[in-house]
Each structure stands twice: as C-alpha cells, then as structure tokens.
Scaffold this active site. Structure first.
Site, PDB file in Angstrom:
ATOM      1  N   SER A 136       0.870  -1.168   0.000  1.00 19.50           N
ATOM      2  CA  SER A 136       0.000   0.000   0.000  1.00 19.50           C
ATOM      3  C   SER A 136       0.916   1.228   0.000  1.00 19.50           C
ATOM      4  O   SER A 136       1.723   1.393   0.913  1.00 19.50           O
ATOM      5  CB  SER A 136      -0.870  -0.028   1.257  1.00 19.50           C
ATOM      6  OG  SER A 136      -1.610   1.166   1.363  1.00 19.50           O
ATOM      7  N   LYS A 162      -1.096  -1.122  -4.434  1.00 19.98           N
ATOM      8  CA  LYS A 162      -2.262  -0.314  -4.063  1.00 19.98           C
ATOM      9  C   LYS A 162      -1.797   1.112  -3.879  1.00 19.98           C
ATOM     10  O   LYS A 162      -0.805   1.356  -3.183  1.00 19.98           O
ATOM     11  CB  LYS A 162      -2.864  -0.877  -2.773  1.00 19.98           C
ATOM     12  CG  LYS A 162      -3.759   0.058  -1.981  1.00 19.98           C
ATOM     13  CD  LYS A 162      -4.515  -0.728  -0.919  1.00 19.98           C
ATOM     14  CE  LYS A 162      -4.632   0.027   0.387  1.00 19.98           C
ATOM     15  NZ  LYS A 162      -5.291  -0.787   1.433  1.00 19.98           N
ATOM     16  N   LYS A 164      -2.950   4.994  -2.668  1.00 18.88           N
ATOM     17  CA  LYS A 164      -3.963   5.756  -1.955  1.00 18.88           C
ATOM     18  C   LYS A 164      -4.435   6.875  -2.861  1.00 18.88           C
ATOM     19  O   LYS A 164      -3.609   7.519  -3.534  1.00 18.88           O
ATOM     20  CB  LYS A 164      -3.365   6.335  -0.668  1.00 18.88           C
ATOM     21  CG  LYS A 164      -3.040   5.279   0.371  1.00 18.88           C
ATOM     22  CD  LYS A 164      -4.323   4.678   0.945  1.00 18.88           C
ATOM     23  CE  LYS A 164      -4.035   3.812   2.149  1.00 18.88           C
ATOM     24  NZ  LYS A 164      -5.283   3.264   2.734  1.00 18.88           N
ATOM     25  N   ASP A 189      -7.178   2.950  -3.150  1.00 20.38           N
ATOM     26  CA  ASP A 189      -7.896   2.967  -1.867  1.00 20.38           C
ATOM     27  C   ASP A 189      -8.216   4.411  -1.515  1.00 20.38           C
ATOM     28  O   ASP A 189      -7.314   5.231  -1.340  1.00 20.38           O
ATOM     29  CB  ASP A 189      -7.029   2.325  -0.771  1.00 20.38           C
ATOM     30  CG  ASP A 189      -7.753   2.206   0.568  1.00 20.38           C
ATOM     31  OD1 ASP A 189      -8.933   2.616   0.662  1.00 20.38           O
ATOM     32  OD2 ASP A 189      -7.133   1.699   1.532  1.00 20.38           O
ATOM     33  N   GLU A 214     -11.045   0.488  -3.413  1.00 19.74           N
ATOM     34  CA  GLU A 214     -11.327   0.171  -2.006  1.00 19.74           C
ATOM     35  C   GLU A 214     -12.010   1.344  -1.303  1.00 19.74           C
ATOM     36  O   GLU A 214     -11.537   2.475  -1.380  1.00 19.74           O
ATOM     37  CB  GLU A 214      -9.995  -0.175  -1.322  1.00 19.74           C
ATOM     38  CG  GLU A 214     -10.110  -0.593   0.134  1.00 19.74           C
ATOM     39  CD  GLU A 214      -8.742  -0.989   0.714  1.00 19.74           C
ATOM     40  OE1 GLU A 214      -7.814  -1.298  -0.062  1.00 19.74           O
ATOM     41  OE2 GLU A 214      -8.601  -0.976   1.945  1.00 19.74           O
ATOM     42  N   ASP A 239     -13.550  -1.977   3.068  1.00 22.41           N
ATOM     43  CA  ASP A 239     -12.623  -2.063   4.196  1.00 22.41           C
ATOM     44  C   ASP A 239     -13.384  -1.574   5.439  1.00 22.41           C
ATOM     45  O   ASP A 239     -14.036  -2.361   6.138  1.00 22.41           O
ATOM     46  CB  ASP A 239     -11.371  -1.215   3.875  1.00 22.41           C
ATOM     47  CG  ASP A 239     -10.408  -1.027   5.038  1.00 22.41           C
ATOM     48  OD1 ASP A 239     -10.702  -1.471   6.151  1.00 22.41           O
ATOM     49  OD2 ASP A 239      -9.327  -0.401   4.849  1.00 22.41           O
ATOM     50  N   LYS A 263      -9.539  -7.042   7.978  1.00 18.77           N
ATOM     51  CA  LYS A 263      -8.543  -6.586   8.950  1.00 18.77           C
ATOM     52  C   LYS A 263      -8.881  -7.181  10.301  1.00 18.77           C
ATOM     53  O   LYS A 263      -9.995  -7.030  10.804  1.00 18.77           O
ATOM     54  CB  LYS A 263      -8.521  -5.061   9.033  1.00 18.77           C
ATOM     55  CG  LYS A 263      -7.866  -4.400   7.830  1.00 18.77           C
ATOM     56  CD  LYS A 263      -7.798  -2.895   7.989  1.00 18.77           C
ATOM     57  CE  LYS A 263      -7.134  -2.260   6.774  1.00 18.77           C
ATOM     58  NZ  LYS A 263      -7.377  -0.808   6.716  1.00 18.77           N
ATOM     59  N   GLY A 291      -3.822  -4.077   6.145  1.00 22.64           N
ATOM     60  CA  GLY A 291      -2.776  -3.726   7.099  1.00 22.64           C
ATOM     61  C   GLY A 291      -3.107  -2.416   7.792  1.00 22.64           C
ATOM     62  O   GLY A 291      -3.874  -1.603   7.281  1.00 22.64           O
TER      63      GLY A 291
HETATM   64  O1  OSB Z   1      -7.127   1.776   4.533  1.00 24.71           O
HETATM   65  O2  OSB Z   1      -5.958   0.042   4.306  1.00 24.71           O
HETATM   66  C1  OSB Z   1      -6.120   1.152   4.817  1.00 24.71           C
HETATM   67  C2  OSB Z   1      -3.039   2.118   6.868  1.00 24.71           C
HETATM   68  C3  OSB Z   1      -3.642   2.737   7.945  1.00 24.71           C
HETATM   69  C4  OSB Z   1      -5.006   2.865   7.975  1.00 24.71           C
HETATM   70  C5  OSB Z   1      -5.783   2.371   6.924  1.00 24.71           C
HETATM   71  C6  OSB Z   1      -5.187   1.728   5.848  1.00 24.71           C
HETATM   72  C7  OSB Z   1      -3.790   1.629   5.804  1.00 24.71           C
HETATM   73  C8  OSB Z   1      -3.061   1.046   4.710  1.00 24.71           C
HETATM   74  C9  OSB Z   1      -1.657   0.585   5.010  1.00 24.71           C
HETATM   75  O3  OSB Z   1      -3.447   1.003   3.564  1.00 24.71           O
HETATM   76  C10 OSB Z   1      -1.483  -0.879   4.908  1.00 24.71           C
HETATM   77  C11 OSB Z   1      -0.152  -1.291   5.502  1.00 24.71           C
HETATM   78  O4  OSB Z   1       0.839  -1.241   4.787  1.00 24.71           O
HETATM   79  O5  OSB Z   1      -0.125  -1.659   6.694  1.00 24.71           O
HETATM   80 MG    MG Z   2      -8.303   0.628   3.216  1.00 23.12          MG
END
Ligand code: OSB
Ligand code: MG
Length: 377
Positions: A136, A162, A164, A189, A214, A239, A263, A291
C-alpha cells in the site's frame, strides 16, 4: 487456562517513511501492545491496531487503553477459559471497541498456540504455508515520486500495488501509473473520500482496469456502495464498512462489494475474522489481509490469519523494513523475490518478541491482575 495478568504497553515507533491517506498523515506509530500470562507462566502477545487519532475509525489508542484497562482485561483475568475462541463471549457486554477486543483476544490465541506447541496459523486452521503480498503506497508529493516507489516495490517482487487516492490525487495519477505499468495488478484505496456525486469520476476510472477500488464512499455505508457498484465496472472492495460477519453478509447480499479487505483488528480478533472469512468464502467473495502499519506482533498475527482458505488475493502485509528501522520481533518479516511471506513453523505467532527493545520503547505500562479485578468488579 486461566489468564493471571494482562499487561498493557504503549510504544512509540517512528515510520521509516511517513504514510499519507485521504484522512491524514502518520509519521510515528503509537502502538498498544498486550501481553497476557497464564497460570503456567506461558506468555502471549497481541497488538491493538487503533491509530494515533480517531480518523480511520472512532477507536484510537486513548479509547482502547482505558477500555482494555477498566473493562476488557478484568473480564478475562482470573476466569477459566476453555479456548481462545471463547474470549469474545467473555467481553460481549462491551459494544464496539473491536480493535481493543482483538488486542487481548489475539494475545490469548498466541498464548494458547504456544501452550500447545503449535504454530498459530495451523491452530487457526490455515491452509497455506506462504501468503501473497502486495504493498500500500501512500499519497506522494508528485506523480514521479509515486512511480519511482512503485518501481522499487515491483523490483522487490510485490505482486500487487495499491495506491492511496483522494480528490485531486486520483484520475490523473491512476492514468499516469497505468501508462507506465500497463500490466501490473493495480488498485486504489480512497478511505471514504468520495460520495455518490462522484459517479462520473469512477466511470472514468473504469477504463484503467483496476483490480478493485477500495472503500470509495462513507466509512459506515453499505447501501450507497451498492448503488455505486451498479453504475461502475471496477469491482468495489470494502474495508472500513465491514466490522462484523453480518456487515459482510449484508454487503454481499446488496451487491455493495465483490471483494473484502479483512482486517483482524477492525473485526475484533481471530474468532471474528474466521467468521467473516467463512461468510465470504461460502459466497465466492475473495478476501485479502489488510494492514494498519503494524509492528511485528500485529504483522505476525496478520500472516497467520492470511493462511486461511478464503485469502486468495495478495494482501497489504509486507516486509518489516518498509516500516521500521528495527522491528520488535526476531527475525524481522521478510518477503521473497516472488512476493510471498512464509508462515513460520515455531509455536504461537512464530516470531520471538524482543522484550528488551520493547522495554526501551515503552512510554507507558499498566498491569491488570486478578487482585485488581476483584477490587474493581
Ligand atoms: O485503509 O488500508 C487502509 C493504513 C492505515 C489505515 C488504513 C489503511 C492503511 C493502509 C496501510 O493502507 C497498509 C499497511 O501497509 O499496513
Ligand atoms: Mg483501506
């Protein structure tokens, strides 16, 4: 088993690179660790995935801490527990606070697996010895920087990228990334940054062949996502919206998602995660492991969960070195050149927890024992 003490600790751990999403930027994680000990002296570790503030969800470290201290730990300490799967029931009178509940329950899962001398992933019913990994990548200063990061992660072997997105960092960015990497498994995402007024934007996104988009809409919505999915081709992955197996059931039934990001903290621990995984698998909805910028303890629990049968897509579980100068477990989590992590064979979470390093990082600590519980309840 009887849990004789629950220790809460907060450690502060700076990220190697700041991580930016549509809801904010994180430079240092505040990590709440839970350590449980049973009457035989066996130890188990859990990590609370709540953030530094109430932005991803209402839970954050300073709601999880007092909830664990005053309510959840006293409900578990000193009670005869048949199995870790029963911990959820002991805490049922507390509504919500799933990340806090997961921290203590997962610690008991680790303890139980260690007491049995079994790897946690096997104890949970996992079916694969290695899991598939993606990354991510947060919002960057420029598209060039993003492309450079993607190049680096692909070279390291990661199977899926992925990115953001947020208003102003979306269509153009996706287009540029797709132009540069026409074949990769790519997804976006949004962390709830959009509304149904953005349907035209998502219809444009359709041309870029994303694996999924996402959580485009509100963090607690299912209904509008179903409306959006009717109007776009790109599969929606939920999510934030999926907190329970009922949420998963409703979302699938309504057509609000075709994929679920599962998660462990968000749903309330391993027992709940298995239920969500079952609901999805029974209906042919693929899940993958999300994550929360976890330290090694949470990461190890994620690896164990991701060995369950329904986890058929690469998750956001990646190498320790992407987050930390030095992790709090030994060995650190590493990823193979083909983008996989091997589930460890050692008992429990399968990694050694580095207590002396944790001691050095601890900024607060509190222990709940049976004596305190008797006083409090
Ligand atoms: O939306 O998946 C998410 C990190 C913190 C809060 C929300 C998210 C995320 C990530 C990071 O996308 C995923 C990771 O590398 O741990
Ligand atoms: Mg997410």
């Amino acid at each position: 088993m009887i849990i004789t003490s629950v220790e809460l600790r907060q450690i502060n751990l700076p990220l190697v690179h700041p991580f930016e999403t549509s809801f904010g930027r994180t430079t240092e994680r505040h990590i709440l660790l839970v350590r449980v000990v049973d009457h035989d002296g066996v130890v188990g570790w859990g990590e609370c995935t709540a953030g530094e503030g109430p932005f991803y969800s209402y839970e954050w470290v300073d709601t999880a801490w007092p909830t664990l201290k005053t309510y959840l730990a006293p409900m578990v300490v000193g009670r005869e527990i048949n199995s870790a799967a029963d911990v959820w029931t002991l805490m049922r009178s507390v509504r919500g606070h799933r990340m806090a509940k997961a921290a203590i329950e997962n610690a008991v899962w680790d303890l139980e697996a260690r007491a049995l001398g079994r790897a946690l992933w096997k104890h949970l019913g996992g079916v694969r010895e290695e899991i598939s990994c993606g990354v991510s990548i947060g919002i960057q200063h420029s598209p060039e920087e993003l492309i450079e990061k993607i190049e680096k992660e692909l070279a390291a072997g990661y199977q899926r990228i992925k990115i953001k997105i947020k208003p102003g960092w979306d269509l153009k960015i996706i287009e540029e990334v797709r132009k540069r990497f026409p074949e990769i498994q790519l997804m976006g995402d949004a962390n709830s940054a959009y509304t149904l007024a953005d349907v035209p934007l998502f219809r444009e996104v359709d041309q870029f062949n994303l694996m999924m988009i996402e959580q485009p809409l509100a963090h607690d919505d299912i209904f509008d996502h179903a409306e959006l999915q009717k109007q776009i081709k790109t599969p929606i992955c939920l999510d934030e919206s999926i907190r329970t197996n009922a949420d998963a059931q409703h979302a699938i039934q309504l057509g609000a998602c075709q994929i679920v990001n599962l998660k462990l903290g968000r749903v309330g621990g391993h027992a709940q995660a298995r239920q969500v995984e079952t609901v999805c698998r029974d209906q042919g909805i693929p899940v993958w492991c999300g994550g929360m910028l976890e330290s090694g303890v949470g990461r190890a629990h994620n690896i164990a969960m991701a060995t369950l049968a329904g986890f058929t897509l690469p998750g956001d579980v990646s190498a320790s070195s992407r987050y930390w100068e030095e992790d709090i477990i030994d060995p650190a989590v590493t990823v193979s050149p083909s983008g996989t992590i091997k589930a460890p064979d050692a008992p429990g979470i399968g990694f050694e927890v580095n207590l002396s390093r944790i001691d050095r990082l601890t900024v607060r600590k509190e222990t709940i024992t049976k004596l305190d519980t008797a006083k409090r309840l």
